[in-house]
Structure formats: structure tokens, C-alpha cells
Design a protein around this motif. Structure first.
Motif, PDB file in Angstrom:
ATOM      1  N   GLU A   1       0.818  -1.209   0.000  1.00 34.33           N
ATOM      2  CA  GLU A   1       0.000   0.000   0.000  1.00 34.33           C
ATOM      3  C   GLU A   1       0.856   1.266   0.000  1.00 34.33           C
ATOM      4  OE1 GLU A   1      -2.575  -0.195   3.340  1.00 34.33           O
ATOM      5  OE2 GLU A   1      -3.598  -2.032   2.690  1.00 34.33           O
ATOM      6  N   PHE A   2       2.100   1.137   0.476  1.00 34.29           N
ATOM      7  CA  PHE A   2       3.000   2.288   0.531  1.00 34.29           C
ATOM      8  C   PHE A   2       4.116   2.184  -0.516  1.00 34.29           C
ATOM      9  CE2 PHE A   2       0.948   2.138   4.638  1.00 34.29           C
ATOM     10  CZ  PHE A   2       0.689   3.464   4.923  1.00 34.29           C
ATOM     11  N   GLY A   3       3.880   1.401  -1.536  1.00 36.06           N
ATOM     12  CA  GLY A   3       4.848   1.305  -2.630  1.00 36.06           C
ATOM     13  C   GLY A   3       5.966   0.330  -2.398  1.00 36.06           C
ATOM     14  N   GLY A   4       5.849  -0.507  -1.357  1.00 34.69           N
ATOM     15  CA  GLY A   4       6.873  -1.514  -1.102  1.00 34.69           C
ATOM     16  C   GLY A   4       6.961  -2.510  -2.238  1.00 34.69           C
ATOM     17  N   ASN A   5       8.181  -2.850  -2.619  1.00 36.84           N
ATOM     18  CA  ASN A   5       8.361  -3.798  -3.724  1.00 36.84           C
ATOM     19  C   ASN A   5       9.599  -4.646  -3.467  1.00 36.84           C
ATOM     20  OD1 ASN A   5      10.823  -2.464  -5.109  1.00 36.84           O
ATOM     21  ND2 ASN A   5       9.344  -0.771  -4.879  1.00 36.84           N
ATOM     22  N   ALA A   6       9.834  -5.586  -4.354  1.00 31.03           N
ATOM     23  CA  ALA A   6      10.998  -6.482  -4.232  1.00 31.03           C
ATOM     24  C   ALA A   6      11.026  -7.162  -2.865  1.00 31.03           C
ATOM     25  CB  ALA A   6      12.287  -5.707  -4.479  1.00 31.03           C
ATOM     26  N   PHE A   7       9.855  -7.642  -2.433  1.00 27.01           N
ATOM     27  CA  PHE A   7       9.753  -8.368  -1.162  1.00 27.01           C
ATOM     28  C   PHE A   7      10.511  -9.683  -1.322  1.00 27.01           C
ATOM     29  CE2 PHE A   7       7.103  -7.388   2.528  1.00 27.01           C
ATOM     30  CZ  PHE A   7       7.272  -8.509   3.318  1.00 27.01           C
ATOM     31  N   GLU A   8      11.589  -9.865  -0.573  1.00 20.92           N
ATOM     32  CA  GLU A   8      12.411 -11.068  -0.683  1.00 20.92           C
ATOM     33  C   GLU A   8      12.484 -11.765   0.668  1.00 20.92           C
ATOM     34  OE1 GLU A   8      16.217 -10.288  -2.384  1.00 20.92           O
ATOM     35  OE2 GLU A   8      15.423  -8.841  -3.841  1.00 20.92           O
ATOM     36  N   TRP A   9      12.419 -13.091   0.626  1.00 19.81           N
ATOM     37  CA  TRP A   9      12.381 -13.887   1.846  1.00 19.81           C
ATOM     38  C   TRP A   9      13.739 -14.507   2.129  1.00 19.81           C
ATOM     39  CZ3 TRP A   9       8.303 -13.403   4.870  1.00 19.81           C
ATOM     40  CH2 TRP A   9       7.123 -12.946   4.288  1.00 19.81           C
ATOM     41  N   ALA A  10      14.046 -14.642   3.394  1.00 20.91           N
ATOM     42  CA  ALA A  10      15.229 -15.379   3.838  1.00 20.91           C
ATOM     43  C   ALA A  10      14.751 -16.368   4.887  1.00 20.91           C
ATOM     44  CB  ALA A  10      16.274 -14.431   4.423  1.00 20.91           C
ATOM     45  N   THR A  11      14.531 -17.590   4.479  1.00 25.09           N
ATOM     46  CA  THR A  11      13.907 -18.571   5.365  1.00 25.09           C
ATOM     47  C   THR A  11      14.920 -19.502   6.023  1.00 25.09           C
ATOM     48  OG1 THR A  11      13.527 -19.983   3.435  1.00 25.09           O
ATOM     49  CG2 THR A  11      11.710 -18.560   4.130  1.00 25.09           C
ATOM     50  N   THR A  12      16.095 -19.676   5.430  1.00 22.73           N
ATOM     51  CA  THR A  12      17.092 -20.549   6.049  1.00 22.73           C
ATOM     52  C   THR A  12      17.907 -19.763   7.062  1.00 22.73           C
ATOM     53  OG1 THR A  12      18.867 -20.102   4.454  1.00 22.73           O
ATOM     54  CG2 THR A  12      17.245 -21.801   3.863  1.00 22.73           C
ATOM     55  N   PRO A  13      18.433 -20.449   8.077  1.00 24.58           N
ATOM     56  CA  PRO A  13      19.265 -19.744   9.065  1.00 24.58           C
ATOM     57  C   PRO A  13      20.454 -19.031   8.428  1.00 24.58           C
ATOM     58  CG  PRO A  13      18.660 -21.920   9.882  1.00 24.58           C
ATOM     59  CD  PRO A  13      18.202 -21.855   8.450  1.00 24.58           C
ATOM     60  N   GLU A  14      21.038 -19.635   7.403  1.00 23.10           N
ATOM     61  CA  GLU A  14      22.206 -19.034   6.755  1.00 23.10           C
ATOM     62  C   GLU A  14      21.835 -17.717   6.065  1.00 23.10           C
ATOM     63  OE1 GLU A  14      22.714 -23.181   7.568  1.00 23.10           O
ATOM     64  OE2 GLU A  14      21.193 -22.179   6.321  1.00 23.10           O
ATOM     65  N   GLU A  15      20.684 -17.714   5.376  1.00 17.82           N
ATOM     66  CA  GLU A  15      20.248 -16.494   4.693  1.00 17.82           C
ATOM     67  C   GLU A  15      19.921 -15.396   5.699  1.00 17.82           C
ATOM     68  OE1 GLU A  15      16.996 -18.196   2.566  1.00 17.82           O
ATOM     69  OE2 GLU A  15      18.085 -18.252   0.664  1.00 17.82           O
ATOM     70  N   ARG A  16      19.237 -15.778   6.786  1.00 20.37           N
ATOM     71  CA  ARG A  16      18.897 -14.778   7.812  1.00 20.37           C
ATOM     72  C   ARG A  16      20.153 -14.206   8.451  1.00 20.37           C
ATOM     73  NH1 ARG A  16      15.331 -18.725   9.554  1.00 20.37           N
ATOM     74  NH2 ARG A  16      16.495 -18.948  11.504  1.00 20.37           N
ATOM     75  N   THR A  17      21.095 -15.093   8.759  1.00 17.24           N
ATOM     76  CA  THR A  17      22.325 -14.638   9.383  1.00 17.24           C
ATOM     77  C   THR A  17      23.075 -13.679   8.473  1.00 17.24           C
ATOM     78  OG1 THR A  17      22.560 -16.678  10.663  1.00 17.24           O
ATOM     79  CG2 THR A  17      24.560 -15.380  10.302  1.00 17.24           C
ATOM     80  N   ARG A  18      23.099 -13.951   7.170  1.00 13.00           N
ATOM     81  CA  ARG A  18      23.798 -13.090   6.234  1.00 13.00           C
ATOM     82  C   ARG A  18      23.180 -11.696   6.213  1.00 13.00           C
ATOM     83  NH1 ARG A  18      24.157 -12.159   0.349  1.00 13.00           N
ATOM     84  NH2 ARG A  18      22.083 -13.074   0.141  1.00 13.00           N
ATOM     85  N   LEU A  19      21.834 -11.630   6.206  1.00 13.96           N
ATOM     86  CA  LEU A  19      21.166 -10.331   6.188  1.00 13.96           C
ATOM     87  C   LEU A  19      21.400  -9.559   7.487  1.00 13.96           C
ATOM     88  CD1 LEU A  19      17.730 -11.043   4.475  1.00 13.96           C
ATOM     89  CD2 LEU A  19      19.647  -9.726   3.572  1.00 13.96           C
ATOM     90  N   TRP A  20      21.239 -10.239   8.623  1.00 12.90           N
ATOM     91  CA  TRP A  20      21.382  -9.539   9.896  1.00 12.90           C
ATOM     92  C   TRP A  20      22.829  -9.171  10.180  1.00 12.90           C
ATOM     93  CZ3 TRP A  20      17.680  -6.962  11.716  1.00 12.90           C
ATOM     94  CH2 TRP A  20      16.355  -7.391  11.543  1.00 12.90           C
ATOM     95  N   THR A  21      23.761  -9.995   9.715  1.00 12.36           N
ATOM     96  CA  THR A  21      25.171  -9.631   9.863  1.00 12.36           C
ATOM     97  C   THR A  21      25.462  -8.351   9.098  1.00 12.36           C
ATOM     98  OG1 THR A  21      25.849 -11.931  10.161  1.00 12.36           O
ATOM     99  CG2 THR A  21      27.548 -10.384   9.461  1.00 12.36           C
ATOM    100  N   ALA A  22      24.900  -8.244   7.894  1.00 11.67           N
ATOM    101  CA  ALA A  22      25.082  -7.017   7.112  1.00 11.67           C
ATOM    102  C   ALA A  22      24.507  -5.822   7.858  1.00 11.67           C
ATOM    103  CB  ALA A  22      24.425  -7.168   5.748  1.00 11.67           C
ATOM    104  N   ARG A  23      23.333  -5.985   8.460  1.00 14.37           N
ATOM    105  CA  ARG A  23      22.719  -4.885   9.224  1.00 14.37           C
ATOM    106  C   ARG A  23      23.596  -4.522  10.419  1.00 14.37           C
ATOM    107  NH1 ARG A  23      22.275  -1.783  12.437  1.00 14.37           N
ATOM    108  NH2 ARG A  23      20.458  -1.012  13.565  1.00 14.37           N
ATOM    109  N   HIS A  24      24.059  -5.533  11.150  1.00 16.39           N
ATOM    110  CA  HIS A  24      24.856  -5.255  12.334  1.00 16.39           C
ATOM    111  C   HIS A  24      26.201  -4.630  11.972  1.00 16.39           C
ATOM    112  CE1 HIS A  24      21.887  -6.926  14.813  1.00 16.39           C
ATOM    113  NE2 HIS A  24      22.238  -8.190  14.777  1.00 16.39           N
ATOM    114  N   ASN A  25      26.687  -4.877  10.768  1.00 13.10           N
ATOM    115  CA  ASN A  25      27.962  -4.310  10.339  1.00 13.10           C
ATOM    116  C   ASN A  25      27.806  -2.949   9.678  1.00 13.10           C
ATOM    117  OD1 ASN A  25      29.423  -6.480  11.292  1.00 13.10           O
ATOM    118  ND2 ASN A  25      29.454  -7.559   9.334  1.00 13.10           N
ATOM    119  N   ALA A  26      26.605  -2.388   9.713  1.00  7.44           N
ATOM    120  CA  ALA A  26      26.363  -1.105   9.043  1.00  7.44           C
ATOM    121  C   ALA A  26      27.294  -0.019   9.575  1.00  7.44           C
ATOM    122  CB  ALA A  26      24.902  -0.690   9.207  1.00  7.44           C
ATOM    123  N   TYR A  27      27.513   0.005  10.874  1.00 10.11           N
ATOM    124  CA  TYR A  27      28.393   1.026  11.454  1.00 10.11           C
ATOM    125  C   TYR A  27      29.804   0.919  10.876  1.00 10.11           C
ATOM    126  CZ  TYR A  27      31.063   3.596  14.986  1.00 10.11           C
ATOM    127  OH  TYR A  27      31.910   4.466  15.623  1.00 10.11           O
TER     128      TYR A  27
END
Length: 474
Positions: free
Chosen positions: A313-339
């Protein structure tokens, strides 16, 4: 070498206290090799992740027990010398700096998980245990500790700063998840606060007094925490938006509809670009929400579908899923390494981090005006936010040798905090006051409330030896 940033504009009245040779001799006699006066060790314990610098402590004591902490505090107290607790050094607000001189007490060797009470969903740990270490050690019980500030911080330090992080929207902060403490007070006495019971009406809530006290009232030597069952199902997703406003308004809608989302993190396009370069990802260079859902398989599916519908409803697109632990860890590691990704994007820079938090209904107003100011300033910056609870962080990337850039960055921070306070928010959602936020505390809390804090400090620490010069001046 980068020119040091002085503390004079923050705490001009502070003068270093003398550390007499007799104290150093007493510490070396008591602790032997556990006490170091080597410059490299002292310098390591005299800095954190903030942009400020100060002379290092005169000595570092590596405590291995509560008795060690108590003896070090007692000896320092006899000479009225400051004591600064040290965990892993991940503070962002200058908490670890020896602005009045003194000694550092490093509790990283106090890193044992003392007891796990799986039936009661509690655990007791020493202060040097880190959040990752704890979750690794209790994994076999089917439980986990959810508070995740990003850095692999020590649990003693997390309690001292009342930390929270990415999971706070669902699981709360350290305030809600610390049941009890052991604390060494300024007199060198070890006291206990709280119990493993879920609730109590017995006397003053001393646990909450010490949680968030930033080492100014005592040194935490044990922490009893709430645990939670590892969710049956966990799913993560990313969703790009045409603007920061669209991402924020989608988040507000999710929260106001009561969707029990576990994490919802905002990353602006500047940060996405930095994270891509640092973590070798190919994320779309657009504002993005990084989300996680916990619960039963059916519950997670329902939450995710609801959020995906709101996002669209707010123009969100490219909704991508990370269902395996490895995929989730990769995404959250990237977020935690933002600094660190941001720091590396401008070699030699330092970051001034903001930490405002506002009521969720005012988030868009506060954030969008602040983005506009940052864009117009010309200062490079990154923006991340635990937007599900109204908390977000700008990191202004400045050349430490350029006073003009610091002046601009501090001006942006002052405007942001003033805006947050005008919207009934706070100057610090999770990092603590430390040095950097001292000037805002009176505005936020009021002179009467700050004077009451001083009264408590004077009563519990009459010689002002416990991490002095932080939160407020005496």
C-alpha cells in the motif's frame, strides 16, 4: 594520526584527579599480573567507539571474581580515585573514558554462565559474558536471550547502559529482561538486588536503579536474565520502498495494527550502498525495511502476509524472503555491520552517532525533517533505525581533523534531539547518556529530576569514584 577531540565543550569543569603511586603499588601487590600499567593496555581501555578521546586510565585491573572487583574498588576508594568498569569497549557515548583519571576494571575474564534454570526461563551470568556467547551456551535448552544491540556486547555493559536493539519491538529492552543483579558498590560491598521470581513488591526496585546507571553507582558483577523459547518458526524478509517516508509510514501502520513483528529495521539508501560494498551484497539502492517474524509456522505466515499487504500500500516492492538460518544470518550480519561499513566508506573518519526515540505516531515527522537537514549539510551520513519502537540512528561521518565538520555534525545532532524532545521523545533510546548526551538531560528530564539523580549519586557514592563525569556533573 587523528587529532583528538577534546571534551572541554561537554564537561568543562572536569579536572583529572591524581592517582598516587601508593595506589598503584597496592593494586600490583594485590593483583600481580592481573594489574597492568602498560601504555598499550591503558590506551585500549581508555577509548570506545565514540569520537571522543581522553587520557587513558592510570592502570587496568583484570578482575576474575566479585572479590577482585570489590578489592579494587575498596583500594581505589581509600585514595578517592575513580573507577571505570570495562566490558568489551563497544560503547558509543564515551562511557569508558577516564575523564577524571582513575583505574579501569576489566570484567571480560568474568565470563561464566553461572546457572541456567530452563524450567523458569532464567539464567544467571557473570558480567563479561557476551550475548552471542550466552546464546551459544544455552542453545541446547531450546531457549534464547533476545536482546541484540548489534555489537557482541557484554551483558554487564548492556545492563549498565539499558541496551536494547533490533528485537526490542517484541521483547523489550534490558530494563524488562533483567530480573536481578549483584553489584559492588562504592564502598566495596557486594549487594544483591531482585530475585528469579517474575515479580516482586519488596522495597525499592534497586535492580531498575542500577540498570541504566552506566557504572556511576556500582560495578555489576552478576546478572540474572529472562530467557525465551526459541520460536518454532522464524522468517526474515527485506522490502524496498520508493522513499524513507513510505517505509516509515508502512512501519507505523504495522505497529498500530498490532502485528507482533519481532524486528523491523530501516536502512536508508546511503547505508544500503555502504553495506553492499562492505558485505559484498547486491541489495537494491533504495530505502529498505529488514523484518523478522517469530512464532508458529501458521502465525509467521499470517504476520508476513499482513505486513506484505501493508507494505504494498505504501509502494513496497521487491519483497524477498530469507527462510534458512544461513540467509537470515547473512542479512542480519550485514545490518549489524552497518556502522563499520559506514566507517570504511570514508577512510580515517569518525562517527557522531545519534540515538533519539519518539512515540511511534511522531516518527515520520521527526525522521523526515532530520533527513532533510542532513542532506542539506553536505556531511556524509548513514541512517539505520529500530523503527518499530520509534528509535533511529544517524551516523554523521566526519574528518576528525576538520573542526568545521564537527561543528556541523554536532549542530545536526542538537537539532535532531531538540526535535525529538519537542515530540515527547528522548535524547537516547538505548546508548545511554555517557558524555555526549549530558547537555540534553536537563532539557529532557527537568532540573528537579536531575537534581534527584545527583542526590542518589551522592548518597551511594559520596566520594564520587564510580565512573565520574558521566550522565551529569556533580
Amino acid at each position: 594520526m587523528n587529532a583528538p577531540t577534546t571534551l572541554s565543550h561537554l564537561v568543562p569543569e572536569i579536572q583529572p584527579r591524581e592517582v598516587p603511586p601508593a595506589l598503584i603499588e597496592a593494586l600490583q601487590s594485590r593483583f600481580g599480573a592481573q594489574c597492568s600499567t602498560a601504555l598499550a593496555v591503558r590506551e585500549q581501555h581508555g577509548r570506545d567507539e565514540s569520537s571522543f578521546q581522553a587520557p587513558p586510565p592510570a592502570a587496568v585491573v583484570f578482575a576474575e571474581s566479585t572479590r577482585d572487583v570489590a578489592d579494587a574498588v575498596r583500594l581505589a576508594g581509600q585514595h578517592e580515585v575513580p573507577v571505570i568498569p570495562f566490558g568489551v569497549g563497544s560503547s558509543l557515548e564515551g562511557h569508558l573514558l577516564a575523564v577524571q583519571g582513575g583505574i579501569s576494571i576489566d570484567v571480560s575474564r568474568m565470563n561464566k554462565v553461572l546457572s541456567v534454570n530452563a524450567e523458569d526461563l532464567t539464567v544467571t551470568v557473570q558480567p563479561g559474558v557476551t550475548r552471542k556467547q550466552l546464546n551459544e551456551e544455552i542453545r541446547s535448552t531450546g531457549l534464547f536471550f533476545p536482546i541484540d544491540p548489534g555489537a557482541d556486547a557484554s551483558l554487564g555493559g548492556m545492563a549498565a547502559t539499558r541496551a536494547s536493539g533490533t528485537n526490542a519491538v517484541r521483547y523489550g529492552t534490558m530494563r524488562e529482561n533483567v530480573l536481578g543483579l549483584e553489584v559492588v558498590t562504592a564502598s566495596g560491598e557486594a549487594i544483591r538486588t531482585g530475585t528469579r521470581a517474575k515479580k516482586s513488591s519488596a522495597g525499592y526496585d534497586l535492580t531498575r536503579l542500577f540498570v541504566g546507571s552506566e557504572g556511576t553507582l556500582g560495578v555489576i558483577t552478576e546478572v540474572t536474565l529472562r530467557l525465551y523459547p526459541i520460536p518454532e518458526a522464524i522468517s526474515a524478509a527485506i522490502c524496498s520502498f520508493p522513499s524513507i517516508e513510505a517505509a516509515v509510514r508502512a512501519t507505523i501502520q504495522v505497529i498500530q495494527l498490532g502485528v507482533p513483528i519481532a524486528r523491523v529495521e530501516l536502512i536508508d539508501q546511503n547505508t544500503v550502498r555502504m553495506v553492499n560494498a562492505h558485505s559484498k551484497l547486491g541489495l537494491r539502492i533504495e530505502p529498505m525495511l529488514l523484518m523478522e517474524f517469530h512464532g508458529s509456522p501458521a502465525g509467521v505466515k499470517e504476520q508476513a502476509e499482513t505486513v506484505q499487504e501493508i507494505a504494498s500500500e505504501f509502494g513496497g516492492n521487491a519483497f524477498e524472503w530469507a527462510t534458512t538460518p544461513e540467509e537470515r544470518t547473512r542479512l542480519w550480519t550485514a545490518r549489524h555491520n552497518a556502522y563499520f561499513a559506514a566507517i570504511q566508506s570514508r577512510p580515517g573518519c569518525r562517527a557522531i552517532s545519534t540515538d533519539t526515540c519518539v512515540p511511534i505516531s511522531r516518527l515520520a515527522d521527526c525522521l523526515l525533517d532530520s533527513v532533510k537537514e542532513a542532506d542539506e549539510s553536505g556531511i556524509p551520513y548513514f541512517l539505520v533505525g529500530h523503527v518499530g519502537d520509534g528509535n533511529f540512528h544517524f551516523g554523521y561521518l566526519l574528518d576528525p581533523n576538520d573542526p568545521k565538520e564537527r561543528e556541523i555534525a554536532e549542530g545536526l545532532n542538537h537539532k535532531l534531539v531538540a526535535r525529538a524532545l519537542s515530540l515527547e521523545g528522548t535524547c537516547t533510546g538505548e546508548h545511554g547518556v555517557g558524555l555526549h548526551k549530558m547537555g540534553f538531560l536537563v532539557t529532557e528530564a527537568g532540573a528537579g529530576a536531575v537534581e534527584m539523580m545527583r542526590t542518589i549519586k551522592r548518597a551511594l557514592d559520596p566520594r564520587n569514584i564510580m565512573n565520574p563525569g558521566k550522565i551529569f556533573s556533580l
